[in-house]
Design a protein around this motif. Structure first.
Motif, PDB file in Angstrom:
ATOM      1  N   GLU A 261       0.837  -1.202   0.000  1.00 32.98           N
ATOM      2  CA  GLU A 261       0.000   0.000   0.000  1.00 32.98           C
ATOM      3  C   GLU A 261       0.875   1.257   0.000  1.00 32.98           C
ATOM      4  O   GLU A 261       0.558   2.239  -0.661  1.00 32.98           O
ATOM      5  CB  GLU A 261      -0.938  -0.004   1.217  1.00 32.98           C
ATOM      6  CG  GLU A 261      -2.086   0.954   1.111  1.00 32.98           C
ATOM      7  CD  GLU A 261      -3.034   0.620  -0.052  1.00 32.98           C
ATOM      8  OE1 GLU A 261      -3.539   1.578  -0.658  1.00 32.98           O
ATOM      9  OE2 GLU A 261      -3.266  -0.564  -0.354  1.00 32.98           O
TER      10      GLU A 261
ATOM     11  N   HIS B 290       0.700   4.237  -2.767  1.00 32.06           N
ATOM     12  CA  HIS B 290       0.576   5.649  -2.398  1.00 32.06           C
ATOM     13  C   HIS B 290       1.746   6.464  -2.946  1.00 32.06           C
ATOM     14  O   HIS B 290       1.548   7.591  -3.413  1.00 32.06           O
ATOM     15  CB  HIS B 290       0.476   5.797  -0.884  1.00 32.06           C
ATOM     16  CG  HIS B 290      -0.828   5.344  -0.315  1.00 32.06           C
ATOM     17  ND1 HIS B 290      -1.257   5.715   0.931  1.00 32.06           N
ATOM     18  CD2 HIS B 290      -1.805   4.554  -0.805  1.00 32.06           C
ATOM     19  CE1 HIS B 290      -2.431   5.178   1.185  1.00 32.06           C
ATOM     20  NE2 HIS B 290      -2.785   4.450   0.133  1.00 32.06           N
TER      21      HIS B 290
ATOM     22  N   ASP C 160      -8.042  11.977  -3.770  1.00 33.60           N
ATOM     23  CA  ASP C 160      -7.064  10.892  -3.598  1.00 33.60           C
ATOM     24  C   ASP C 160      -6.479  10.893  -2.191  1.00 33.60           C
ATOM     25  O   ASP C 160      -6.315   9.836  -1.577  1.00 33.60           O
ATOM     26  CB  ASP C 160      -5.915  11.024  -4.607  1.00 33.60           C
ATOM     27  CG  ASP C 160      -6.322  10.715  -6.034  1.00 33.60           C
ATOM     28  OD1 ASP C 160      -7.416  10.149  -6.251  1.00 33.60           O
ATOM     29  OD2 ASP C 160      -5.532  11.046  -6.943  1.00 33.60           O
TER      30      ASP C 160
ATOM     31  N   GLU D 263      -8.822   9.440   0.269  1.00 37.04           N
ATOM     32  CA  GLU D 263      -8.831   7.980   0.127  1.00 37.04           C
ATOM     33  C   GLU D 263      -7.609   7.361   0.811  1.00 37.04           C
ATOM     34  O   GLU D 263      -7.720   6.359   1.522  1.00 37.04           O
ATOM     35  CB  GLU D 263      -8.854   7.600  -1.355  1.00 37.04           C
ATOM     36  CG  GLU D 263      -8.969   6.121  -1.619  1.00 37.04           C
ATOM     37  CD  GLU D 263      -9.006   5.824  -3.107  1.00 37.04           C
ATOM     38  OE1 GLU D 263      -8.239   4.941  -3.542  1.00 37.04           O
ATOM     39  OE2 GLU D 263      -9.788   6.466  -3.834  1.00 37.04           O
ATOM     40  N   HIS D 264      -6.443   7.979   0.637  1.00 40.29           N
ATOM     41  CA  HIS D 264      -5.228   7.491   1.301  1.00 40.29           C
ATOM     42  C   HIS D 264      -5.400   7.504   2.815  1.00 40.29           C
ATOM     43  O   HIS D 264      -5.032   6.540   3.494  1.00 40.29           O
ATOM     44  CB  HIS D 264      -4.010   8.355   0.928  1.00 40.29           C
ATOM     45  CG  HIS D 264      -3.599   8.257  -0.494  1.00 40.29           C
ATOM     46  ND1 HIS D 264      -2.632   9.084  -1.033  1.00 40.29           N
ATOM     47  CD2 HIS D 264      -3.996   7.457  -1.509  1.00 40.29           C
ATOM     48  CE1 HIS D 264      -2.459   8.784  -2.312  1.00 40.29           C
ATOM     49  NE2 HIS D 264      -3.283   7.794  -2.618  1.00 40.29           N
TER      50      HIS D 264
ATOM     51  N   ASP E 249      -8.129   7.369   4.587  1.00 41.48           N
ATOM     52  CA  ASP E 249      -9.062   6.316   5.005  1.00 41.48           C
ATOM     53  C   ASP E 249      -8.374   4.954   5.014  1.00 41.48           C
ATOM     54  O   ASP E 249      -8.563   4.151   5.934  1.00 41.48           O
ATOM     55  CB  ASP E 249     -10.290   6.275   4.091  1.00 41.48           C
ATOM     56  CG  ASP E 249     -11.297   7.364   4.412  1.00 41.48           C
ATOM     57  OD1 ASP E 249     -11.227   7.941   5.515  1.00 41.48           O
ATOM     58  OD2 ASP E 249     -12.155   7.626   3.551  1.00 41.48           O
ATOM     59  N   GLU E 250      -7.572   4.678   3.990  1.00 41.15           N
ATOM     60  CA  GLU E 250      -6.861   3.397   3.928  1.00 41.15           C
ATOM     61  C   GLU E 250      -5.862   3.271   5.075  1.00 41.15           C
ATOM     62  O   GLU E 250      -5.772   2.215   5.713  1.00 41.15           O
ATOM     63  CB  GLU E 250      -6.153   3.255   2.581  1.00 41.15           C
ATOM     64  CG  GLU E 250      -7.112   3.099   1.417  1.00 41.15           C
ATOM     65  CD  GLU E 250      -6.474   3.301   0.053  1.00 41.15           C
ATOM     66  OE1 GLU E 250      -7.186   3.086  -0.945  1.00 41.15           O
ATOM     67  OE2 GLU E 250      -5.282   3.671  -0.027  1.00 41.15           O
ATOM     68  N   LEU E 251      -5.143   4.338   5.362  1.00 42.23           N
ATOM     69  CA  LEU E 251      -4.157   4.300   6.446  1.00 42.23           C
ATOM     70  C   LEU E 251      -4.838   4.146   7.803  1.00 42.23           C
ATOM     71  O   LEU E 251      -4.338   3.404   8.664  1.00 42.23           O
ATOM     72  CB  LEU E 251      -3.285   5.557   6.418  1.00 42.23           C
ATOM     73  CG  LEU E 251      -2.314   5.628   5.237  1.00 42.23           C
ATOM     74  CD1 LEU E 251      -1.794   7.043   5.047  1.00 42.23           C
ATOM     75  CD2 LEU E 251      -1.162   4.637   5.431  1.00 42.23           C
ATOM     76  N   LYS E 252      -5.961   4.803   7.980  1.00 43.91           N
ATOM     77  CA  LYS E 252      -6.709   4.671   9.235  1.00 43.91           C
ATOM     78  C   LYS E 252      -7.060   3.211   9.472  1.00 43.91           C
ATOM     79  O   LYS E 252      -6.973   2.708  10.589  1.00 43.91           O
ATOM     80  CB  LYS E 252      -7.966   5.527   9.201  1.00 43.91           C
ATOM     81  CG  LYS E 252      -8.864   5.393  10.436  1.00 43.91           C
ATOM     82  CD  LYS E 252     -10.170   6.126  10.277  1.00 43.91           C
ATOM     83  CE  LYS E 252     -11.026   5.614   9.177  1.00 43.91           C
ATOM     84  NZ  LYS E 252     -11.866   4.470   9.405  1.00 43.91           N
ATOM     85  N   ASP E 253      -7.426   2.509   8.406  1.00 46.75           N
ATOM     86  CA  ASP E 253      -7.771   1.093   8.519  1.00 46.75           C
ATOM     87  C   ASP E 253      -6.568   0.234   8.918  1.00 46.75           C
ATOM     88  O   ASP E 253      -6.750  -0.843   9.479  1.00 46.75           O
ATOM     89  CB  ASP E 253      -8.365   0.572   7.201  1.00 46.75           C
ATOM     90  CG  ASP E 253      -9.729   1.191   6.882  1.00 46.75           C
ATOM     91  OD1 ASP E 253     -10.359   1.760   7.808  1.00 46.75           O
ATOM     92  OD2 ASP E 253     -10.149   1.100   5.723  1.00 46.75           O
ATOM     93  N   TRP E 254      -5.335   0.688   8.615  1.00 48.86           N
ATOM     94  CA  TRP E 254      -4.142  -0.076   8.951  1.00 48.86           C
ATOM     95  C   TRP E 254      -3.676   0.187  10.387  1.00 48.86           C
ATOM     96  O   TRP E 254      -2.841  -0.562  10.887  1.00 48.86           O
ATOM     97  CB  TRP E 254      -3.008   0.236   7.981  1.00 48.86           C
ATOM     98  CG  TRP E 254      -3.217  -0.340   6.621  1.00 48.86           C
ATOM     99  CD1 TRP E 254      -3.499   0.350   5.485  1.00 48.86           C
ATOM    100  CD2 TRP E 254      -3.162  -1.714   6.235  1.00 48.86           C
ATOM    101  NE1 TRP E 254      -3.637  -0.504   4.427  1.00 48.86           N
ATOM    102  CE2 TRP E 254      -3.432  -1.779   4.852  1.00 48.86           C
ATOM    103  CE3 TRP E 254      -2.909  -2.904   6.942  1.00 48.86           C
ATOM    104  CZ2 TRP E 254      -3.458  -2.986   4.149  1.00 48.86           C
ATOM    105  CZ3 TRP E 254      -2.943  -4.093   6.230  1.00 48.86           C
ATOM    106  CH2 TRP E 254      -3.206  -4.122   4.868  1.00 48.86           C
TER     107      TRP E 254
END
Length: 181
Positions: free
Chosen positions: A78, A82, A167, A170-171, A173-178
């Motif tokens: 990921e 990014h 974008d 979106e990044h 949100d993805e990082l928050k999930d990690w």
């Protein structure tokens, strides 16, 4: 019977004087006189955004190559995605700077000083995720402010920044999930 109240308004009309000015100063390319006094300010904002994107590319690349641990392969992948997207943002911004008659500033000696986000050399995977999430949140805030500042002064730049902002959200949100993996 029509009960609607007719509002008086000025008809929509193009500014012929501005159109006539657009036929002059051909060396300016896409930049017509209607860009007014803001062009230099917009180029400065864009060069700072360019520095931010380049620092983000470097941070994500470092994290991609140094991530370790059980969850690291997926997260590292990921980071690379990014990094490539941030590089594409930098390219769009540099191209827009040139369209506006400016010069994109890729000077490595001044990148960190002009960047809104920080570089990070963490080795802990969660610290990497956190550092990248902070940087994305900073990018979101700075792009939101730039969009408001530019407003209708430069619709093309505003739309580009709105796309980049999407974008970055979106990044984040993805990082928050990690976080916590």
């Amino acid at each position: 019977m029509n009960t609607a109240v007719k509002e008086r308004h000025e008809p929509l009309k193009l500014d012929q004087a501005a159109i006539d000015k657009a036929s002059k100063s051909l060396e300016e390319g896409a930049v017509t006189p209607s860009y007014g006094p803001w062009r230099d300010d917009i180029v400065k904002l864009l060069n700072d955004a360019l520095a931010t994107e380049l620092v983000c590319v470097l941070r994500y690349k470092r994290h991609y190559f140094t991530a370790s641990g059980e969850a690291s392969p997926a997260i590292a992948d990921e980071f690379l995605v990014h990094a490539n997207e941030e590089s594409a943002h930098a390219d769009k911004i540099a191209e827009r700077i040139v369209q506006l008659g400016g010069e994109p500033d890729f000077n490595p000696q001044t990148l960190q000083g002009r960047s809104h986000a920080s570089y990070d050399a963490s080795l802990d995977l969660q610290a990497m995720v956190r550092a990248n999430l902070i940087a994305e949140r900073i990018a979101i805030e700075t792009y939101r402010q730039m969009i408001v500042l530019i407003g209708d002064k430069d619709p093309t730049t505003r739309r580009m920044l709105e796309e980049i902002l999407s974008d970055e959200e979106e990044h984040a949100d993805e990082l928050k999930d990690w976080l916590g993996h």
